[in-house]
Design an enzyme around this catalytic site. Structure first.
Site, PDB file in Angstrom:
ATOM      1  N   LYS A   1     -15.891  -7.496   4.500  1.00  0.00           N
ATOM      2  CA  LYS A   1     -14.819  -7.910   5.397  1.00  0.00           C
ATOM      3  C   LYS A   1     -15.309  -7.829   6.834  1.00  0.00           C
ATOM      4  O   LYS A   1     -16.199  -7.056   7.157  1.00  0.00           O
ATOM      5  CB  LYS A   1     -13.586  -7.016   5.211  1.00  0.00           C
ATOM      6  CG  LYS A   1     -12.934  -7.181   3.845  1.00  0.00           C
ATOM      7  CD  LYS A   1     -11.656  -6.395   3.735  1.00  0.00           C
ATOM      8  CE  LYS A   1     -11.007  -6.600   2.373  1.00  0.00           C
ATOM      9  NZ  LYS A   1      -9.765  -5.843   2.235  1.00  0.00           N
TER      10      LYS A   1
ATOM     11  N   ARG B   1      -2.135  -6.136  -8.061  1.00  0.00           N
ATOM     12  CA  ARG B   1      -1.129  -7.175  -7.843  1.00  0.00           C
ATOM     13  C   ARG B   1      -1.157  -8.221  -8.945  1.00  0.00           C
ATOM     14  O   ARG B   1      -0.141  -8.837  -9.247  1.00  0.00           O
ATOM     15  CB  ARG B   1      -1.358  -7.868  -6.495  1.00  0.00           C
ATOM     16  CG  ARG B   1      -1.107  -6.978  -5.299  1.00  0.00           C
ATOM     17  CD  ARG B   1      -1.572  -7.637  -4.038  1.00  0.00           C
ATOM     18  NE  ARG B   1      -3.037  -7.744  -4.086  1.00  0.00           N
ATOM     19  CZ  ARG B   1      -3.813  -8.054  -3.068  1.00  0.00           C
ATOM     20  NH1 ARG B   1      -3.280  -8.325  -1.904  1.00  0.00           N
ATOM     21  NH2 ARG B   1      -5.119  -8.109  -3.196  1.00  0.00           N
TER      22      ARG B   1
ATOM     23  N   SER C   1      -3.032  -7.396   3.399  1.00  0.00           N
ATOM     24  CA  SER C   1      -3.288  -7.194   4.827  1.00  0.00           C
ATOM     25  C   SER C   1      -3.743  -8.494   5.473  1.00  0.00           C
ATOM     26  O   SER C   1      -3.305  -8.849   6.575  1.00  0.00           O
ATOM     27  CB  SER C   1      -4.353  -6.115   5.027  1.00  0.00           C
ATOM     28  OG  SER C   1      -3.908  -4.878   4.540  1.00  0.00           O
TER      29      SER C   1
ATOM     30  N   HIS D   1       0.839  -1.205   0.000  1.00  0.00           N
ATOM     31  CA  HIS D   1       0.000   0.000   0.000  1.00  0.00           C
ATOM     32  C   HIS D   1       0.872   1.252   0.000  1.00  0.00           C
ATOM     33  O   HIS D   1       0.625   2.199  -0.756  1.00  0.00           O
ATOM     34  CB  HIS D   1      -0.874   0.057   1.262  1.00  0.00           C
ATOM     35  CG  HIS D   1      -1.943  -0.961   1.355  1.00  0.00           C
ATOM     36  ND1 HIS D   1      -2.155  -1.680   2.505  1.00  0.00           N
ATOM     37  CD2 HIS D   1      -2.887  -1.374   0.475  1.00  0.00           C
ATOM     38  CE1 HIS D   1      -3.184  -2.495   2.329  1.00  0.00           C
ATOM     39  NE2 HIS D   1      -3.639  -2.336   1.096  1.00  0.00           N
TER      40      HIS D   1
END
Length: 159
Positions: A40, A90, A127, A16
């Site tokens: 989440k 990514r 994360s 990040h």
């Protein structure tokens, strides 16, 4: 032009931070926007803790600020005169996930999304993965900013 780097940042990773740093070099002002992701869980860190960790991790970037928002992202960009969203990719899976959102955001408000390819050394970092490793005592240094490594260790020793 002003830009937003949105995300849940639970916690901010070096991947990040790399995207934020590169965005800060391209835009006059970058807001790291901590958003609530309904897909989440509640998270390891509160929104306020995440914002503090991001501020401390980006203190060296004079044109970066941190904020939070809980509704439509385009409402934030419209309210603050922001013309660009910056997202890190990514892999092609990230692109497949981000493309429809970018198209919807453009349709709703005209905001453009800029995709930055993640540095290959952070291509596997997330994360979620960092939290999983840290939860079981693994070493996450080199994956998270040092201030975040310390905060994650502290969280897991408290549990």
């Amino acid at each position: 032009m002003k830009a937003v780097c949105p995300g849940s940042f639970d916690p901010i990773t070096l991947g990040h931070l790399d995207i934020i740093t590169r965005a800060a070099a391209q835009f006059e002002e970058v807001t790291v926007l901590v958003t609530a992701n309904p897909n989440k869980n509640s998270g390891l860190f509160t929104v306020e803790e995440r914002m503090d960790l991001i501020r401390r991790s980006t203190a060296h970037l004079s044109n970066v600020k941190v904020d939070t928002w809980a509704t439509l992202l385009v409402d934030y960009t419209t309210a603050h005169g922001i013309g660009a969203l910056v997202k890190g990719l990514r892999s092609s899976l990230d692109y497949e996930y981000e493309l429809p959102m970018a198209q919807m955001n453009r349709r709703l408000s005209g905001v453009d999304t800029f995709f930055l390819l993640t540095d290959e050394k952070y291509g596997y970092v997330s994360s979620t993965l960092c939290k999983e490793v840290a939860r079981y005592g693994g070493d996450v240094s080199g994956l998270l900013p040092e201030v975040v490594v310390d905060a994650v260790k502290q969280k897991y020793t408290q549990q």
